[in-house]
Design a protein around this motif. Structure first.
Motif, short mmCIF file in Angstrom:
data_model
loop_
_atom_site.label_atom_id
_atom_site.label_comp_id
_atom_site.label_asym_id
_atom_site.label_seq_id
_atom_site.Cartn_x
_atom_site.Cartn_y
_atom_site.Cartn_z
N ARG A 154 -6.45 5.24 -4.85
CA ARG A 154 -7.45 5.49 -3.80
C ARG A 154 -8.66 6.15 -4.42
O ARG A 154 -8.51 6.91 -5.36
N PRO A 155 -9.84 5.88 -3.92
CA PRO A 155 -10.16 4.94 -2.85
C PRO A 155 -10.28 3.51 -3.39
O PRO A 155 -10.64 3.31 -4.54
N TYR A 156 -9.98 2.56 -2.55
CA TYR A 156 -10.08 1.15 -2.91
C TYR A 156 -10.34 0.36 -1.64
O TYR A 156 -10.12 0.85 -0.53
N GLU A 207 0.85 -1.19 0.00
CA GLU A 207 0.00 0.00 0.00
C GLU A 207 0.88 1.24 0.00
O GLU A 207 1.91 1.27 0.66
N GLY A 223 -2.25 4.67 -3.56
CA GLY A 223 -2.98 3.48 -3.98
C GLY A 223 -2.35 2.21 -3.47
O GLY A 223 -1.55 2.21 -2.54
#
Length: 178
Positions: A153-155, A127, A131
């Motif tokens: 991001r977002p994920y 991470e 992302g």
């Protein structure tokens, strides 16, 4: 699975790719398996479609296959910030686990995952602020396929890691059996 996992995994992929024999002139000599693969013009993209990868990703992706001179097997997001997946392969006479385990610290950063139909599979996750990166390897017989995946991001980390693992499973199912 934090830290240097993905750069180390990419280094492992490069090292595996460099495991082919070569002649004194420095030109790589393809193995019988590599020659056979070239004769049948097989690619991991032969068994994949944008629709199948979109189902796995949970978002729409578009397939990019490159050109005859520079083939590729990449799935890019249709919407900005979505997941992207790049697939590659090589034939390797040794097993994936043995090759990676012989590399010492790399083996501790690539974690085994269960992939139906695979002889072996490993994955690394990293991470970043922007992302998440996932690198995975799946072996069926002498074929080692890899997935490099990125999602901004977002994920959802669990969903994204699952999507990369599911893509490895699809690659194992679609791999040539000969």
């Amino acid at each position: 699975m934090r830290g240097r996992a993905v750069p180390v995994a990419l280094a492992a992929a490069a090292l595996l790719a460099g495991c082919s024999s070569s002649d004194p002139s420095g030109s790589p000599a393809p193995s019988a398996q590599e020659t056979l693969a070239a004769d049948v013009a097989w690619s991991p993209c032969d068994g994949l479609t944008a629709a199948a990868v979109s189902r796995i990703a949970g978002e729409q992706v578009t397939e990019q296959t490159g050109t005859t001179d520079q083939p590729r097997c990449t799935f890019v997001p249709e919407e900005k910030g979505g997941p992207a997946y790049d697939v590659s392969y090589l034939y390797f006479d040794g097993g994936l686990d043995a090759a990676l385990d012989s590399m010492g610290a790399i083996a501790t950063q690539l974690h085994p995952v269960t992939v139906p139909g695979a002889d072996a599979a490993r994955i690394a996750v990293r991470e970043r602020r922007s992302g998440i990166l996932v690198t995975g390897f799946v072996q069926t017989k002498g074929l080692v396929q890899s997935v490099n995946a990125v999602h901004l991001r977002p994920y959802d980390e669990d969903e994204f890691v699952t999507s990369a693992t599911d893509l490895l499973a699809l690659l194992a199912r679609k791999a040539p059996r000969e």
